[in-house]
Design a protein around this motif. Structure first.
Motif, short mmCIF file in Angstrom:
data_model
loop_
_atom_site.label_atom_id
_atom_site.label_comp_id
_atom_site.label_asym_id
_atom_site.label_seq_id
_atom_site.Cartn_x
_atom_site.Cartn_y
_atom_site.Cartn_z
N GLY A 196 0.82 -1.21 0.00
CA GLY A 196 0.00 0.00 0.00
C GLY A 196 0.85 1.26 0.00
N LEU A 197 1.88 1.28 0.84
CA LEU A 197 2.76 2.44 0.92
C LEU A 197 3.58 2.61 -0.36
CD1 LEU A 197 3.99 1.98 4.59
CD2 LEU A 197 2.38 3.71 3.77
N TYR A 198 4.09 1.50 -0.90
CA TYR A 198 4.87 1.57 -2.13
C TYR A 198 4.02 2.09 -3.29
CZ TYR A 198 7.03 0.17 -6.47
OH TYR A 198 7.52 0.19 -7.76
N TYR A 199 2.83 1.52 -3.44
CA TYR A 199 1.98 1.91 -4.57
C TYR A 199 1.47 3.33 -4.43
CZ TYR A 199 1.75 -2.41 -7.28
OH TYR A 199 2.07 -3.47 -8.08
N LEU A 200 1.31 3.81 -3.21
CA LEU A 200 0.86 5.19 -3.03
C LEU A 200 1.92 6.17 -3.56
CD1 LEU A 200 -1.31 7.11 -2.01
CD2 LEU A 200 -0.23 7.04 0.25
N GLU A 201 3.19 5.89 -3.27
CA GLU A 201 4.24 6.76 -3.82
C GLU A 201 4.29 6.65 -5.34
OE1 GLU A 201 8.93 7.90 -3.90
OE2 GLU A 201 8.31 5.83 -3.55
N ASP A 202 4.13 5.45 -5.85
CA ASP A 202 4.14 5.23 -7.30
C ASP A 202 3.01 6.03 -7.96
OD1 ASP A 202 5.10 3.54 -9.66
OD2 ASP A 202 2.97 3.06 -9.64
N MET A 203 1.85 6.04 -7.33
CA MET A 203 0.72 6.80 -7.87
C MET A 203 0.98 8.30 -7.82
SD MET A 203 -2.33 4.63 -6.07
CE MET A 203 -3.68 5.69 -6.60
N LEU A 204 1.66 8.75 -6.77
CA LEU A 204 2.00 10.17 -6.65
C LEU A 204 2.96 10.59 -7.76
CD1 LEU A 204 1.90 12.82 -5.01
CD2 LEU A 204 3.85 11.95 -3.69
N ILE A 205 3.97 9.78 -7.99
CA ILE A 205 4.96 10.08 -9.03
C ILE A 205 4.30 10.12 -10.41
CG2 ILE A 205 6.99 9.17 -10.23
CD1 ILE A 205 7.96 8.18 -7.48
N ARG A 206 3.35 9.21 -10.63
CA ARG A 206 2.67 9.14 -11.93
C ARG A 206 1.44 10.05 -12.00
NH1 ARG A 206 0.54 4.37 -13.28
NH2 ARG A 206 0.67 3.38 -11.25
N GLU A 207 1.27 10.88 -10.96
CA GLU A 207 0.22 11.91 -10.90
C GLU A 207 -1.18 11.32 -10.95
OE1 GLU A 207 1.22 14.71 -13.96
OE2 GLU A 207 2.84 15.58 -12.78
N ILE A 208 -1.34 10.09 -10.41
CA ILE A 208 -2.67 9.50 -10.28
C ILE A 208 -3.35 10.04 -9.03
CG2 ILE A 208 -3.92 7.33 -9.90
CD1 ILE A 208 -1.82 5.93 -11.57
N VAL A 209 -2.53 10.35 -8.00
CA VAL A 209 -3.06 11.00 -6.80
C VAL A 209 -2.29 12.29 -6.58
CG1 VAL A 209 -3.73 8.82 -5.72
CG2 VAL A 209 -1.48 9.78 -5.24
N THR A 210 -2.88 13.18 -5.81
CA THR A 210 -2.24 14.45 -5.49
C THR A 210 -1.52 14.35 -4.15
OG1 THR A 210 -4.16 15.31 -4.30
CG2 THR A 210 -4.09 15.67 -6.70
N ILE A 211 -0.66 15.31 -3.90
CA ILE A 211 0.03 15.35 -2.62
C ILE A 211 -0.96 15.54 -1.48
CG2 ILE A 211 0.48 17.84 -2.52
CD1 ILE A 211 3.08 15.08 -1.76
N ASP A 212 -2.09 16.21 -1.74
CA ASP A 212 -3.12 16.39 -0.71
C ASP A 212 -3.73 15.05 -0.30
OD1 ASP A 212 -2.74 19.11 -0.73
OD2 ASP A 212 -4.38 19.52 -2.12
N THR A 213 -3.91 14.16 -1.28
CA THR A 213 -4.44 12.82 -0.99
C THR A 213 -3.46 12.05 -0.11
OG1 THR A 213 -5.64 12.74 -3.08
CG2 THR A 213 -5.19 10.64 -2.01
N VAL A 214 -2.18 12.13 -0.45
CA VAL A 214 -1.16 11.45 0.35
C VAL A 214 -1.15 11.99 1.77
CG1 VAL A 214 1.32 11.02 0.61
CG2 VAL A 214 0.27 10.95 -1.66
N GLU A 215 -1.20 13.31 1.88
CA GLU A 215 -1.17 13.96 3.20
C GLU A 215 -2.37 13.54 4.05
OE1 GLU A 215 0.10 18.34 4.92
OE2 GLU A 215 -0.71 18.17 2.88
N ALA A 216 -3.51 13.34 3.40
CA ALA A 216 -4.71 12.92 4.13
C ALA A 216 -4.65 11.46 4.56
CB ALA A 216 -5.94 13.15 3.26
N LEU A 217 -3.97 10.62 3.76
CA LEU A 217 -3.91 9.19 4.05
C LEU A 217 -2.87 8.84 5.12
CD1 LEU A 217 -4.31 7.47 0.56
CD2 LEU A 217 -5.81 7.21 2.53
N LEU A 218 -1.78 9.58 5.19
CA LEU A 218 -0.68 9.22 6.08
C LEU A 218 -1.10 9.06 7.55
CD1 LEU A 218 2.49 11.07 4.74
CD2 LEU A 218 1.89 8.67 4.57
#
Length: 383
Positions: A196-218
């Motif tokens: 889950g953590l690995y794929y979340l960063e992968d999605m961020l790099i590929r712009e599938i999710v925004t940094i705001d989404t990551v910040e909310a999930l952490l």
């Protein structure tokens, strides 16, 4: 009170399973893959701490047997040379995650890869909770990726009629949307996992999710996983995302330089400096070199250049010498020297222009003349 103690004990046990208190233990990978031919295979290994590691192995009697040691969880991509897995286009191929087998290697883990090879790797891991998660994820996600890649393959052919092309593009868009939704929904429920953590960063790099989404999930990540380097990467990217246009940049001070001398960005106070994130492997980065030299030479008194490379040491040094990259250089590394994370760089090349007051005034990802034109305008109009 007793319940609280039980919870603490369980958390410690989970953490113990995850990281084994730094002890290196052997993990074993075996397989039951139908009709697998003997060959070599390639593995790409992520540990969350350092650069990617590449290793090779060989199948014997139609199966995989691999052993290694680790003290931390690893994400591993195993790629076989089976021709049916490759989406060939002219002399190259369309890269797609479903082409490979993905699994998690835990310290002391025993991983079984089971399945078959069709036009994608329908092979999934088992052996522990972490592999159950990545297996469940990819059983739903990879068939969708494969469908999209097959359409891309058809679209790459010059013989596709316009009407068919539009239908295929619409179908691909629908599949990509479905795959993206599946991945987002899955990770919201399984963020407390190595995959889950690995794929979340992968999605961020590929712009599938925004940094705001990551910040909310952490904050929803279970405490046992917050010591994971894959969690730390995401946390650092969130912190790095704050360094956008209008923000003051931190002091860059390191000895991880081309000549081994200390570089200190404070020595450039009162001048513009351009941070160029690059790599010798990056075509657009190298294509930018003539324009970068031209820009630097146009403002000899006002502008300094700092190259930060994500690269192998030998390749980095060779490129600097071969292309006469005669400005300051840093090789990206771990910890405080990981400027890719500290500035949340998600693509190469990335350029960050810092003004004489230490404020970021321009930031862009991608190569081309437009970036240099905008940077020149900012410097020229500075008051």
């Amino acid at each position: 009170m007793k319940f609280k103690n039980i919870v603490i004990t369980i958390s410690l046990l989970i953490a113990s399973c995850l990281y084994s208190f730094g002890q290196r233990k052997t993990f074993t990978v075996t397989s039951k893959i139908a009709d697998l031919k003997d060959s070599t295979y390639n593995m790409t290994i992520w540990n969350g701490f350092s650069d990617v590691v590449f290793k090779k192995g060989s199948t014997k009697n139609g199966q995989i047997y691999y052993q290694d040691t680790t003290s931390v969880p690893l994400i591993i991509r195993l790629t076989l040379p089976t021709e049916s897995l490759y989406k060939r286009v002219d002399r190259g191929y369309i890269p797609v995650k479903s082409q490979s087998i993905w699994f998690v290697a835990m310290p002391g883990g025993k991983i079984l890869l089971k399945g078959k090879l069709s036009d994608f790797a329908e092979v999934y891991p088992s052996g522990d909770k972490e592999n159950d998660v990545i297996s469940k994820l990819n059983k739903g996600y990879h068939p969708l990726l494969n469908k999209s890649a097959n359409i891309e393959l058809k679209l790459a052919k010059d013989t596709v009629e316009e009407a068919l092309k539009k239908r295929l593009e619409a179908e691909q868009e629908q599949i990509d949307s479905e795959a993206e939704k599946y991945l987002k929904d899955f990770l919201k429920k399984n963020i407390s996992s190595i995959a889950g953590l690995y794929y979340l960063e992968d999605m961020l790099i590929r712009e599938i999710v925004t940094i705001d989404t990551v910040e909310a999930l952490l904050p929803t990540v279970a405490k046992a996983y917050q010591s994971s380097p894959f969690y730390t990467i995401l946390k650092n990217r969130v912190a790095g995302s704050k360094y956008d246009v209008g923000k003051s940049i931190f002091q860059i001070n390191t000895r991880n330089t081309y000549d081994g001398q200390v570089f200190d960005s404070n020595s450039w106070k009162g001048k513009f400096y351009l941070i160029d994130f690059w790599g010798s492997w990056c075509g657009p980065c190298m294509a930018d070199v003539p324009d970068l030299k031209k820009l630097r030479d146009s403002y000899p008194d006002q502008l300094r250049v700092l190259g930060i490379a994500s690269d192998k040491n030998d390749s980095w040094r060779k490129a600097i010498e071969q292309h006469n990259l005669n400005w300051a250089h840093i090789l990206n590394d771990k910890g405080s020297n990981n400027y890719v994370l500290r500035l949340n760089v998600t693509g190469f090349p990335t350029k960050i222009l810092v003004d004489p007051n230490g404020t970021i005034v321009y930031r862009s990802t991608g190569g081309g003349e437009t970036s240099f034109e905008k940077i020149s305008e900012i410097i020229k109009n500075w008051k």
